[in-house]
Scaffold this motif. Structure first.
Motif, PDB file in Angstrom:
ATOM      1  N   SER B 181       1.032  -1.199   0.195  1.00 31.61           N
ATOM      2  CA  SER B 181       0.142   0.267   0.137  1.00 31.61           C
ATOM      3  C   SER B 181       0.648   1.374  -0.042  1.00 31.61           C
ATOM      4  N   HIS B 185       0.823   3.819  -2.652  1.00 31.53           N
ATOM      5  CA  HIS B 185       0.094   5.638  -2.721  1.00 31.53           C
ATOM      6  C   HIS B 185       1.982   6.515  -2.327  1.00 31.53           C
ATOM      7  N   ASN B 215      -6.212  -5.575   6.575  1.00 29.23           N
ATOM      8  CA  ASN B 215      -6.074  -4.197   5.920  1.00 29.23           C
ATOM      9  C   ASN B 215      -6.488  -3.395   6.647  1.00 29.23           C
ATOM     10  N   MET B 219      -5.575   0.437   2.587  1.00 31.31           N
ATOM     11  CA  MET B 219      -4.925  -0.345   1.630  1.00 31.31           C
ATOM     12  C   MET B 219      -6.414  -1.166   1.701  1.00 31.31           C
ATOM     13  N   CYS B 220      -7.110  -0.266   1.370  1.00 34.16           N
ATOM     14  CA  CYS B 220      -8.421  -0.621   0.717  1.00 34.16           C
ATOM     15  C   CYS B 220      -8.709   0.272  -0.957  1.00 34.16           C
ATOM     16  N   SER B 221      -9.557  -0.342  -1.666  1.00 36.98           N
ATOM     17  CA  SER B 221      -9.785   0.490  -2.539  1.00 36.98           C
ATOM     18  C   SER B 221     -10.472   1.654  -2.238  1.00 36.98           C
ATOM     19  N   ASP B 301      -5.527  -3.843  -7.717  1.00 35.37           N
ATOM     20  CA  ASP B 301      -5.580  -4.110  -5.939  1.00 35.37           C
ATOM     21  C   ASP B 301      -6.305  -3.442  -5.149  1.00 35.37           C
ATOM     22  N   CYS B 302      -8.125  -4.337  -5.445  1.00 33.18           N
ATOM     23  CA  CYS B 302      -8.682  -4.061  -4.793  1.00 33.18           C
ATOM     24  C   CYS B 302      -8.713  -3.481  -2.831  1.00 33.18           C
ATOM     25  N   PHE B 303      -7.340  -4.558  -2.609  1.00 37.67           N
ATOM     26  CA  PHE B 303      -7.172  -4.485  -1.382  1.00 37.67           C
ATOM     27  C   PHE B 303      -5.649  -4.670  -1.408  1.00 37.67           C
ATOM     28  N   ALA B 304      -4.431  -4.133  -0.170  1.00 39.84           N
ATOM     29  CA  ALA B 304      -3.646  -4.538  -0.852  1.00 39.84           C
ATOM     30  C   ALA B 304      -3.209  -6.111  -0.785  1.00 39.84           C
ATOM     31  N   GLU B 346      -5.937   1.818  -4.568  1.00 33.92           N
ATOM     32  CA  GLU B 346      -5.637   2.103  -3.084  1.00 33.92           C
ATOM     33  C   GLU B 346      -5.885   3.269  -3.290  1.00 33.92           C
ATOM     34  N   SER B 347      -5.690   4.411  -4.192  1.00 41.08           N
ATOM     35  CA  SER B 347      -4.942   5.582  -3.968  1.00 41.08           C
ATOM     36  C   SER B 347      -5.740   6.495  -5.085  1.00 41.08           C
TER      37      SER B 347
END
Lengths: 132, 403
Positions: B181, B185, B215, B219-221, B301-304, B346-347
């Motif tokens: 993540s 970022h 997460n 770390m979340c979308s 990367d919907c989540f890390a 994520e970002s």
């Protein structure tokens, strides 16, 4: 003792609570839901089989944000029960990374989740640490 | 007219800024993306033979026709599609298939979503709670099972997917996932179209609000508004267009959509691995491109925790070697296989249906050499990947025009 009903129809209550899967009579694939046919081999015939009541944590997460009414944090997990994967919560364990680990040995446990207007208890299941 | 052996090219492509657009509705956002893509390609609605229109949250609406009614009603067929987080890629596949099948020589695809302010997605179907226990549905459940029998929330499902990988191969930790993540970022600071462009330290990420261990929130979308659109043209049609159009066109060397084949446990915890691996394998075969040829990758990367497993699924590393691969620095923008230089979901954000075309825009922009501050120098080949739970996986391989 109050009347009891299982949270889901694949939880069998009684003296030895266990989960029951629909096993494809052709290829042996296992499912927990009502089936139209086997997703692996298309055969429409199934038989009920008992799932092992002990297993190993294959994956987990500690959920801090959930739908309204669900107490958090709780541990959601996938348990490998002797080759059959089961989705469940981990219960009777502190919901933190110090007390839950990948590969930990667990066993099926039941708990009352509520009582309805007729006084019937709904019984759910989870897995708890073995020897805990 | 196009034929089945026809090459596919991106002629024009555009994405809106991702973020909060309170003053714009779904059609405004889609229109901005579509007009941008048409202008970028030097064409108009009159040149388009088919539209693939992607939207998830308002999937009952005729989104494609609503956009036609604002931008140009030419009577062409519209396919309104929804396929979870693979909706954008699915809309693009519709245009690709139509051109490939020879039904038209130019197609348009767009994806649009209004998602700013949306909370936790999925999970929490509470409707079966009642005053007397009555079994409902395929599990004969007397109460909602989400939260009582594991979790259906996206952060929780994808957390388990990352943890499962760690259990199988080792090398993962909360810190490792947080570092992924941190990378995304950091990348986002160079992307003016990203919803969030703030660099975050590892400490900040790890100490932020925990959503579903491991997460945390960053770390979340990021739920946000946005749209993206692309014009797909056949190779033979492209040859009749201007040299400038030909020079900026980006070749679609592979366009693949898969679903998850049955495997033990796949209906217990979604298996996002096999269908991604299958899509990647087909894409490499179709394009003749090897993972080592890729100059950049935009993956889902919907989540890390998801990014890690897809290094492996897309065969960017050896099987089981995703943690080592990440720790080597390979996926940072100055590494050997830069991943998510846009900032990732994520970002940059994840306006669901837009994502599967916005990632194509990101790669195409690098291949055209137009990515400005975040340009990956000399980029010639890139890969995009999206996955929607349910499941559907879209993989595209893009190549710079030879000219």
């Amino acid at each position: 003792m109050a009347e009891q009903i299982p949270l889901v129809d694949y939880l069998v209550l009684g003296d030895h609570p266990h989960l029951e899967a629909n096993e494809c009579t052709a290829c042996g694939a296992r499912f927990f839901d009502r089936r139209n046919a086997c997703a692996a081999c298309e055969n429409p015939e199934f038989k009920k089989v008992d799932v092992a009541t002990t297993g190993e944590v294959r994956a987990f997460t500690i959920v801090s944000f959930a739908a309204p009414g669900i107490p958090v944090p709780f541990v959601a997990t996938v348990v490998d029960c002797d080759g059959t994967s089961v989705r469940a919560n981990l219960i009777n364990v502190a919901p933190d990374p110090e007390h839950v680990s990948l590969g930990m040995k667990v066993r099926l446990a039941t708990e009352v989740i509520g009582t309805d207007d007729n006084g019937t208890e709904a019984v759910g299941f989870g897995f708890e640490p073995l020897g805990g | 007219m196009a034929s089945a052996s026809e090459e596919l090219w991106i002629l024009g492509i555009h994405m809106t800024k991702f973020g909060k657009h309170p003053d714009k509705d779904l059609v405004d956002l889609a229109s901005e993306a579509v007009r941008g893509a048409l202008a970028d390609g030097g064409v108009t609605m009159k040149d388009i033979g088919i539209i693939g229109a992607g939207n998830l949250m308002m999937a009952m609406a005729p989104t494609g026709q609503m956009v036609q009614k604002q931008l140009g009603q030419t009577g062409i067929p519209v396919y309104n599609v929804s396929n979870a987080c693979a909706t954008g890629a699915t809309a693009l596949r519709v245009a690709c298939m139509a051109v490939k099948a020879g039904e038209t020589d130019m197609g348009l695809a767009f994806g649009v979503e209004k998602l700013a302010g949306a909370g936790l997605l999925a999970g929490g179907n509470r409707s079966s709670d009642s005053n007397t226990w009555t079994p409902h549905g395929r599990f004969g459940a007397v109460a909602a099972v989400d939260g009582r029998i594991g979790t259906e929330t996206m952060p929780g499902v994808f957390a388990q997917i990352g943890m499962e990988y760690g259990h199988k191969y080792g090398g993962t930790s909360f810190e490792l996932f947080a570092k992924i993540s941190e990378k995304n970022h950091s990348h986002s600071t160079l992307n003016p179209l990203a919803a969030y462009t703030k660099k975050m330290s590892l400490d900040e990420i790890m100490n932020d609000v925990m959503i579903a261990y491991p997460n945390t929130r960053p770390m979340c979308s990021a739920n946000c508004d946005g749209a993206a659109a692309a014009v797909v043209v056949s190779g033979s049609k492209l040859k009749t267009l201007s040299l400038e159009q030909q020079k900026r066109a980006v070749k679609i060397s592979a366009s693949i959509l898969t679903t998850d084949p049955w495997e033990e446990a796949c209906q217990i915890l979604p298996n996002v691995n096999t269908l991604t691996r299958n899509a990647a394998r087909q894409a490499y075969e179709q394009s003749g491109v090897a993972p080592s040829d890729l100059n950049l990758v935009e993956l889902h990367d919907c989540f890390a925790t998801a990014e890690l497993v897809h290094y492996d699924n897309l065969m960017l590393c050896e099987e089981g070697g995703a943690a080592d691969f990440f720790n080597s620095g390979a996926t940072w923008r100055d590494g050997s296989t830069p991943v998510n230089v846009s900032g990732g979901l994520e970002s940059k954000g994840h306006p669901i249906a837009a994502t599967g075309i916005a990632n194509i825009w990101e790669v195409a922009t690098h291949l055209r050499g137009e990515a400005k501050d975040r340009q990956i120098e000399g980029a010639k080949i890139g890969l995009t990947h999206v996955i929607g739970l349910g499941s559907a996986c879209g993989v595209h391989i893009l190549e710079k025009a030879a000219a």
